[in-house]
Design a protein around this motif. Structure first.
Motif, short mmCIF file in Angstrom:
data_model
loop_
_atom_site.label_atom_id
_atom_site.label_comp_id
_atom_site.label_asym_id
_atom_site.label_seq_id
_atom_site.Cartn_x
_atom_site.Cartn_y
_atom_site.Cartn_z
N THR A 1 0.99 -1.12 -0.38
CA THR A 1 -0.53 0.04 0.33
C THR A 1 0.57 1.36 0.51
O THR A 1 0.37 2.33 -0.36
CB THR A 1 -0.98 0.01 1.20
OG1 THR A 1 -1.82 -1.17 1.21
CG2 THR A 1 -1.51 1.23 0.95
N TRP A 2 1.66 0.95 0.79
CA TRP A 2 2.90 2.45 1.02
C TRP A 2 4.37 2.44 0.06
O TRP A 2 4.18 3.67 -0.69
CB TRP A 2 3.54 2.37 2.35
CG TRP A 2 2.11 2.86 3.47
CD1 TRP A 2 1.88 2.11 4.15
CD2 TRP A 2 2.25 4.02 3.61
NE1 TRP A 2 1.01 2.01 5.13
CE2 TRP A 2 1.09 3.75 4.97
CE3 TRP A 2 2.81 5.12 3.82
CZ2 TRP A 2 0.71 4.84 6.04
CZ3 TRP A 2 2.45 6.41 4.68
CH2 TRP A 2 1.58 6.68 5.63
N PHE A 3 4.34 2.05 -0.45
CA PHE A 3 5.65 1.54 -1.65
C PHE A 3 5.24 0.46 -3.07
O PHE A 3 4.33 -0.17 -3.12
CB PHE A 3 6.87 1.19 -1.18
CG PHE A 3 7.22 1.60 0.04
CD1 PHE A 3 8.33 2.74 -0.37
CD2 PHE A 3 7.22 1.19 1.76
CE1 PHE A 3 8.35 3.09 0.96
CE2 PHE A 3 7.34 1.75 1.75
CZ PHE A 3 8.27 2.62 2.89
N PRO A 4 5.80 1.40 -4.23
CA PRO A 4 6.55 2.65 -4.61
C PRO A 4 5.79 3.48 -4.42
O PRO A 4 6.12 4.77 -5.21
CB PRO A 4 6.49 2.32 -6.39
CG PRO A 4 5.87 1.57 -6.16
CD PRO A 4 4.86 0.59 -5.41
N LYS A 5 4.31 3.80 -4.21
CA LYS A 5 3.61 5.16 -3.88
C LYS A 5 4.20 6.28 -3.44
O LYS A 5 3.56 7.25 -4.04
CB LYS A 5 2.01 4.53 -3.12
CG LYS A 5 0.80 6.01 -3.57
CD LYS A 5 -0.69 5.29 -2.54
CE LYS A 5 -1.17 4.60 -2.67
NZ LYS A 5 -1.08 2.61 -2.20
N ILE A 6 5.02 6.09 -1.68
CA ILE A 6 5.13 7.78 -1.07
C ILE A 6 6.33 7.94 -1.80
O ILE A 6 7.12 8.87 -1.46
CB ILE A 6 5.22 7.37 -0.22
CG1 ILE A 6 6.45 6.12 0.10
CG2 ILE A 6 4.11 6.84 0.60
CD1 ILE A 6 6.22 5.76 2.61
N ILE A 7 7.47 7.08 -2.87
CA ILE A 7 8.54 7.35 -3.66
C ILE A 7 7.93 8.90 -4.30
O ILE A 7 7.49 9.05 -5.41
CB ILE A 7 9.29 6.58 -4.07
CG1 ILE A 7 8.98 5.12 -3.16
CG2 ILE A 7 10.43 7.26 -5.34
CD1 ILE A 7 10.01 3.87 -4.01
N ASP A 8 9.09 10.18 -4.12
CA ASP A 8 9.12 11.42 -4.60
C ASP A 8 9.93 11.42 -5.66
O ASP A 8 11.10 11.60 -5.62
CB ASP A 8 9.35 12.58 -3.73
CG ASP A 8 9.23 14.26 -4.56
OD1 ASP A 8 8.81 13.97 -5.93
OD2 ASP A 8 9.10 14.52 -4.05
N THR A 9 9.66 10.92 -7.07
CA THR A 9 10.83 10.25 -8.08
C THR A 9 11.05 12.32 -8.16
O THR A 9 11.99 12.24 -9.37
CB THR A 9 10.42 9.98 -9.06
OG1 THR A 9 9.16 10.10 -9.46
CG2 THR A 9 10.10 8.98 -8.47
N TYR B 1 10.84 -8.72 2.54
CA TYR B 1 10.71 -9.40 1.03
C TYR B 1 11.86 -9.00 -0.11
O TYR B 1 11.72 -8.42 -1.04
CB TYR B 1 9.86 -8.43 0.81
CG TYR B 1 8.25 -8.49 1.91
CD1 TYR B 1 7.37 -9.61 1.78
CD2 TYR B 1 8.31 -7.39 2.86
CE1 TYR B 1 6.57 -9.81 2.55
CE2 TYR B 1 7.23 -7.48 3.66
CZ TYR B 1 6.74 -8.64 2.85
OH TYR B 1 5.07 -8.48 4.81
N PRO B 2 12.65 -10.11 -0.33
CA PRO B 2 13.84 -9.80 -1.16
C PRO B 2 13.76 -9.91 -2.16
O PRO B 2 14.63 -9.25 -3.61
CB PRO B 2 14.96 -10.49 -0.13
CG PRO B 2 14.22 -11.47 0.58
CD PRO B 2 13.10 -10.56 0.97
N HIS B 3 12.77 -10.45 -2.44
CA HIS B 3 12.16 -10.96 -4.16
C HIS B 3 11.80 -9.52 -4.58
O HIS B 3 12.01 -9.28 -6.23
CB HIS B 3 11.70 -11.65 -4.20
CG HIS B 3 12.43 -12.66 -3.95
ND1 HIS B 3 13.76 -13.38 -4.03
CD2 HIS B 3 12.54 -14.61 -2.71
CE1 HIS B 3 14.22 -15.13 -3.64
NE2 HIS B 3 13.09 -14.82 -2.72
N ASP B 4 11.50 -8.50 -3.89
CA ASP B 4 10.53 -7.45 -3.87
C ASP B 4 11.83 -6.63 -4.51
O ASP B 4 12.19 -5.87 -3.45
CB ASP B 4 9.27 -7.29 -3.47
CG ASP B 4 8.73 -5.62 -4.18
OD1 ASP B 4 9.46 -5.36 -5.57
OD2 ASP B 4 7.40 -6.10 -4.59
#
Length: 458
Positions: free
Chosen positions: A55-63, A103-106
């Motif tokens: 829910t939080w990622f990658p939504k909150i990443i400000d690119t 979650y190392p595969h993500d």
């Protein structure tokens, strides 16, 4: 990977294995005594943990501007206003870093953590005075420039978690630099513990400007020491020592454990909030009810902090001593029991925010009945943890945890849009349309609780 870092990470993994085995050993209690919904509870916690980070990622990443977006509306639409505060940025970095481990595969989480580390170190560090700025852009309000140790504690906590997925010399150096700044700037000669408010330059404490500053800062008197900063320093030092086993850091970690355990927890098994330089509690108990309520933010029982501190003390003791000493276990359990006895709504329907025992009364009175999302997270986490630490009380703790989870599903977790409401809908129905994310609400409390509960319940 550096050998010393590898050893410390193995110690943490050993801690998790200890909890796992403790859970297995406690299974000797007849399953009929435990709420029959236990298997469903395990599945729901696991699913909720997985969903939380998605829910939080990658939504909150400000690119565009770097770091993480702060504000999202009730339906996760991005808000127009996007201020960035140190605490929010650091907590999101911590969440991305721990998610990357589980979650190392993500690759989403490693990318998010790298992104947050770059913003924290490149944009929020004060190259002149040291320490991390509270806000971005790097500004302060009022005439006096200052730093908050509280925010810097979360920066250290996050840097240490990031070091578990990137143990480069550069990251370890940032941990060392942050700790050394804190230890130099926030302590006073001859005293133990730390002060929260750190001015960037020396101040005449009798000047009009300083007196105005002291009265408006909103974090208590700058000459007080406080519980909230102290427990998060304990948290940060614990995590930092795992990846950077420095001897002075170890001394400070043990000092903070003893301060929190022996000075801040009072004889009634609650935590006082503020203290003078010698750790005498700041209290208004002898004042009028009107005065007490006017100053309630400086003197009250915070059930969420009490129950969170139970976990933080246990974690610190285990990292320091490779075991949980008897006194720490006793005090941590007393904090938990106090919350169970006084903090919950009927039938364990969430824990309240604030209470006070007025002079002449034999009972605590709830003075703020909202049930904040973070307090429910910390309560759930601690209950499940202690069900493994105290096998003889597993049934009791798990039954309360399952009842609390039922409350949370109805009043805290948004099944339509995802995420958690800021307060329980039973007492604050307006929370349904309030922001899902804001400067004081990120992926940290609920993410940690869900992920660690998932681990404990395996």
């Amino acid at each position: 990977m550096h050998i010393r870092l590898h050893v410390k990470i193995m110690l943490v993994l050993g801690t998790f294995i200890f909890l796992f085995l403790a859970c297995k050993e406690s299974s000797s209690i007849p399953s009929s005594e435990i709420n029959p919904d236990l298997s469903t509870f395990k599945i729901e916690i696991s699913t909720a943990a997985d969903q939380h980070f998605k829910t939080w990622f990658p939504k909150i990443i400000d690119t565009i501007n770097g770091g993480y977006y702060t504000n999202f509306e009730y339906d996760w639409k991005m808000s127009d206003q996007q201020e960035k505060m140190l605490v929010t940025q650091a907590r999101a970095l911590w969440a991305a870093s721990i998610a990357s481990q589980y979650y190392p595969h993500d690759s989403t989480f490693k990318i998010a953590a790298d992104h947050g580390f770059a913003f924290l170190t490149n944009q929020l560090w004060d190259e002149v005075n040291g320490g991390f700025y509270l806000n971005y852009p790097k500004t302060h309000s009022g005439e006096i420039s200052y730093k908050l140790l509280y925010g810097n504690a979360f920066a250290l906590y996050a840097l240490a978690e990031y070091a578990k997925i990137n143990d480069s010399k550069k990251v370890i150096k940032w941990i060392e630099k942050t700790f050394q700044w804190m230890d130099f700037k926030a302590r006073r000669p001859g005293e133990s513990g730390y002060y929260n408010i750190i001015t960037d330059t020396s101040q005449d404490k009798n000047s009009a400007a300083y007196l105005k500053f002291a009265g408006s800062i909103g974090w208590g008197n700058p000459d007080w020491k406080d519980q909230n900063t102290s427990i998060h320093l304990l948290e940060a030092f614990t995590n930092a020592y795992v990846v950077w086993p420095d001897e002075r850091l170890k001394l400070r970690l043990e000092e903070m454990l003893l301060i929190v355990r022996d000075k801040m927890v009072n004889e009634k098994n609650g935590l006082n909030l503020y203290f003078d330089q010698d750790f005498k509690p700041i209290t208004f108990v002898d004042e009028s009810r009107e005065t007490i309520l006017k100053n309630i933010n400086l003197d009250h029982i915070s059930f969420g902090h009490n129950i969170e501190t139970s976990f933080l003390m246990i974690d610190a003791a285990r990292i320091l001593y490779d075991t949980i000493d008897t006194l720490t276990m006793k005090v941590a359990t007393a904090l938990l029991d106090h919350t169970i006895a006084h903090g919950f709504g009927p039938n364990y329907t969430g824990i309240y925010d604030k209470a006070y025992q007025f002079k002449g009364s034999d009972t605590l009175e709830i003075v703020a009945n909202q049930k904040t999302w973070w307090a429910q997270a910390e309560a759930l986490h601690t209950l499940v943890l202690f069900s493994s630490l105290l096998p003889e009380r597993k049934t009791e703790f798990m039954n309360i945890a399952i009842k609390l989870w039922g409350y949370m599903k109805q009043n805290i977790i948004d099944s339509e849009h995802g995420g958690w409401y800021g307060n329980g809908l039973d007492n604050n129905p307006e929370s349904k349309t309030e922001r899902k994310a804001h400067p004081w609400k990120g992926p940290y409390h609920d993410g940690r609780a869900l992920l660690f509960c998932k681990m404990y319940l395996q």
